[in-house]
Scaffold this active site. Sequence first.
Site, PDB file in Angstrom:
ATOM      1  CE  LYS A  75      22.477  24.930  10.817  1.00  0.00           C
ATOM      2  NZ  LYS A  75      21.083  24.711  10.523  1.00  0.00           N
ATOM      3  CG  ASP A 123      16.140  22.165  15.107  1.00  0.00           C
ATOM      4  OD1 ASP A 123      15.037  22.018  15.659  1.00  0.00           O
ATOM      5  OD2 ASP A 123      16.491  21.528  14.111  1.00  0.00           O
TER       6      ASP A 123
END
Length: 397
Positions: A75, A123
């Site tokens: 990410k 998250d």
Amino acid sequence: MLIANEHPDHGKPLDAADAATLGVAAASEVERFLAYREGHKPTPLVTLPGLARALGVAAISIKDEGHRLGLGSFKALGGSYAVIRLVVEEASRRHGRTIDISEFRSPEVRAVAAGLTVACATDGNHGRSVAQGAELVGANCVIFVHAGVSAERVEAIARYGAKMVRVAGNYDDSVAEAARVANENGWIIVSDTSWPGYERIPGLVMQGYTALLREALRELPEPPTHVFVQAGVGGIAAAVAGHFSVVFGTQRPFFVVVDPSRAACLFESARAGQPVKIAHGEPTIMAMLECYQPSLIAWRVLSRTADAFMTVEEEDAVAAMIQLARPSDGDQPIVAGESGGVGLAGLVRARADETSREIIRLGSDARVLLINTEGATDPDRYHELTGLDPATVGQAT
């Protein structure tokens, strides 16, 4: 459980916009940008010949994103890239000239960034990337986290100067709240999931991920025949499947999307033939994949380019973590977080089931590519699940 993709669009070319977003030229531009990132270097592509022999396939290679840009996750490539791209574009608009992304640290860009606020729900890993990108370019940042995000992951995001907001409920609730508050305040929402009318920014996030594929393809001695990639909302899976469909065309690898059985929004969308929101049940340990509604842009890509969808159980994810940390037959150890080894978990389950092997044509000549999407981004949780200290994995080998 594994099912073939029977969507009417399966096998059709990508939409032109998606092909441009995930194509070779776009990936090359991401890599050019990364060259200006301090500390950037390609992550390792690890071959696992011992595991390949044990599973009866020709080769297994795993791209280890646990080493990416100090964030320990793929990410790191997406959120920060999108933030900096958006700020540079706004600086270009205000200054009346095209400012190259290589100038993202310039006073001109930072002056514009200081008046902007970016926000997202997370998250954990995507939020860290967005916060890091905001810090690098000098923008303000607000990150929304749901009740299930650990305190350690919240602290890891806050270190980059982001304001943290807790939201009751699950990931999808935090996405909705982030979008609502951002709209009220005129902030830029930098989400890794898309919804009707909101696609370009999630597309930029996915575009950032394509850099890891360019790196992998340069190192692989032969193209893979099979790819197993884990999915939450579907961003990384769609980036991989979409990019490979552009690069390889009709010769692309057989692509399998792997979901946690407790949060199988893409699997259930494949069964329904359209994107569906599934009920929130018992949480999964695969925290980075605990999503209950697919990204629309990701679904559009995967409905055409994914060949099969499958689910794995909680114990499969933990077994994959341990297998990678304590490999047999001389393989290199890899630290994979709760969600990092899920592609391997899917491969193991598929190889063990005769029907699944036949559906995906997973024979002894298969060359499999996997992605370790995260390292031990929560070391305490890693130790709790595996009994291992991630800092010492591999030291005894």
